[in-house]
Design an enzyme around this catalytic site. Structure first.
Site, PDB file in Angstrom:
ATOM      1  CG  HIS A 190     -15.346  46.330   6.272  1.00  0.00           C
ATOM      2  ND1 HIS A 190     -14.782  47.191   7.183  1.00  0.00           N
ATOM      3  CD2 HIS A 190     -14.308  45.665   5.699  1.00  0.00           C
ATOM      4  CE1 HIS A 190     -13.469  47.039   7.191  1.00  0.00           C
ATOM      5  NE2 HIS A 190     -13.146  46.120   6.295  1.00  0.00           N
ATOM      6  CE  LYS A 234      -6.458  45.995  10.992  1.00  0.00           C
ATOM      7  NZ  LYS A 234      -7.669  46.455  11.623  1.00  0.00           N
ATOM      8  CB  SER A 261     -10.027  46.827   5.815  1.00  0.00           C
ATOM      9  OG  SER A 261     -10.293  45.726   6.658  1.00  0.00           O
ATOM     10  CD1 TRP A 280     -14.390  42.869  12.119  1.00  0.00           C
ATOM     11  CD2 TRP A 280     -15.408  42.093  13.948  1.00  0.00           C
ATOM     12  NE1 TRP A 280     -13.679  41.775  12.554  1.00  0.00           N
ATOM     13  CE2 TRP A 280     -14.282  41.274  13.680  1.00  0.00           C
ATOM     14  CE3 TRP A 280     -16.200  41.787  15.060  1.00  0.00           C
ATOM     15  CZ2 TRP A 280     -13.927  40.180  14.476  1.00  0.00           C
ATOM     16  CZ3 TRP A 280     -15.850  40.691  15.843  1.00  0.00           C
ATOM     17  CH2 TRP A 280     -14.726  39.916  15.559  1.00  0.00           C
TER      18      TRP A 280
END
Length: 421
Positions: free
Chosen positions: A402, A263, A259, A352
């Site tokens: 997720h 990044k 998540s 998402w």
């Protein structure tokens, strides 16, 4: 003599000078399509590896610093390590568990507490390294693993409501997110640290590494160093130690994150060539997902910079209403990693995070990889669900939501078996 915070902050300014001709975001030209990774800002086409490494790659790094993640802090002059404990009979006797305190500045600066699990029958071992969300103690019930003292989000196990203090009640409650024994049994080491020890995940508070900078830098206005960049910098400090550790093979390091920490993993890999494999898991917008998204179910730049402004530098929020003005997209960050393997992993229900857009980013990054002689660095199409595409630019999508799970770790190991063995 003790240096002032402003002086200390100057020590952390990036050694790379930001070009003076980078215009304000609203003065940039609009480009609806993805900017070509091999097209320099002056319009020239990069056709050789030498041109890529000497011109376009440094240019892209500078662009990401200036417009998205903020300035890349300098490497400390020295990182010192102190072993807090070592247990050679941990993980049901399958491995050795250690926690190492890393110091890289004055006493008042944050420290990184690196939890390391290594197989007992394989030295030196390839190693997965990356940050975790709530503290090392969540990943094991070992009583000697440190409980963090920095601010922790209230939604993690054992965190006191109202005070945001982690407690021993959380020990082992999220062990499946970094399944230490499972990975060690596959012959790999694991090294992880709490991201909040470097920079707590909240805006508008002068704490963590932000507090080492002058007040004007603390909130990351303009191109000030933002939180995701600080977390990536923390990964690099972990690597500083791992490359000296005799139990770890310094040439076989893979950075992993989920998540927002996905990044982080992608940024850490792009800015540190010592990392051999890059695995950003479900990293979405601001990670491996395109800012110029065509997926209506994916998180947009406008939303992420509004809800989580501290993750990125101030300039990035200016692109929320018009991402076509970005002089790059996330395929460029993947391309900076060339020729090192990158694996993007996703879940079907997690739109998402934009799984289809992430695959598009791999395809758009491929020209940089072809400069290194890989004529087919990415699959021709998205692999079917549950099947790993293990090209140099790899991709995997599973059923589900997720989360980072033991099944995901099996895929990381499978990819590493090809590229790190």
């Amino acid at each position: 003599m003790r240096l002032s915070l402003a002086s200390l902050g100057l020590l952390l300014m990036s050694a790379l000078a930001i070009p003076a001709d980078f215009p304000p975001p609203d003065k940039l030209p609009s480009a609806a399509e993805l900017p070509g990774v091999l097209t320099a800002r002056d319009g020239t086409k990069v056709t050789t590896r030498k041109e890529w490494e000497e011109k376009r790659r440094p240019e892209l790094k500078a662009l990401f610093e200036h417009y998205m993640y903020g300035r890349f802090p300098e490497k400390p002059k020295q990182v010192t390590a102190k072993v807090l404990f070592e247990d050679a009979k941990a993980l049901d006797g399958k491995g050795t568990l250690r926690e190492v305190e890393l110091t890289f500045g004055p006493p008042e600066w944050p420290k990184i507490y690196l939890l390391i699990a290594t197989p007992n029958d394989k030295t030196p071992a390839a190693c997965f390294v990356g940050p975790n969300f709530g503290g090392n103690h969540l990943l094991t019930d070992h009583e000697k693993v440190r409980v963090p003292t920095a601010w922790v989000p209230a939604n993690y196990p054992g965190v006191e409501k109202g005070t945001n203090k982690a407690t021993a009640a959380g020990r082992g409650k999220q062990a499946d997110t970094w399944p230490l024994r499972q990975v060690v049994e596959k012959g790999y080491a694991v090294a992880t640290f709490y991201c909040g020890d470097v920079q707590p995940d909240r805006p508008n508070v002068r704490e963590g590494m932000h507090a080492t900078l002058p007040p004007a830098e603390g909130g990351a206005p303009g191109d000030g160093t933002a939180t995701v960049m600080w977390w990536a910098w923390g990964c690099h400090r972990a690597v500083d130690f791992l490359v000296t550790d005799k139990a770890i093979d310094p040439k076989r390091l893979a950075v992993v994150g989920h998540s927002r920490l996905g990044k982080t993993a992608l940024l850490a890999g792009a800015f540190d060539d010592r990392i051999a494999v890059v695995i950003p898991h479900q990293s979405g917008c601001g990670g491996a997902g395109p800012s110029r998204s065509k997926n209506p179910k994916a998180e947009p730049v406008k939303r992420i910079t509004t809800v989580f402004p501290h993750w990125f530098c101030g300039h990035f929020s200016a692109f929320g209403d018009d991402t076509t003005k970005l002089p790059f997209d996330q395929h460029s960050l993947i391309a900076i990693c060339a020729p090192r393997p990158v694996l993007l992993t996703n879940a079907e229900d997690d739109q998402w995070a934009n799984p289809p857009g992430q695959f598009d980013m791999l395809a758009a990054a491929a020209p940089a990889y072809k400069l290194y002689g890989d004529d087919r660095p990415v699959a021709a199409k998205v692999p079917e669900q549950g099947k790993l595409s293990d090209e140099r630019l790899g991709y995997f999508i599973r059923a589900g939501k997720h989360a980072m799970t033991p099944d995901d770790w099996n895929v990381y190991v499978q990819f590493a078996d090809k590229w790190l063995r």
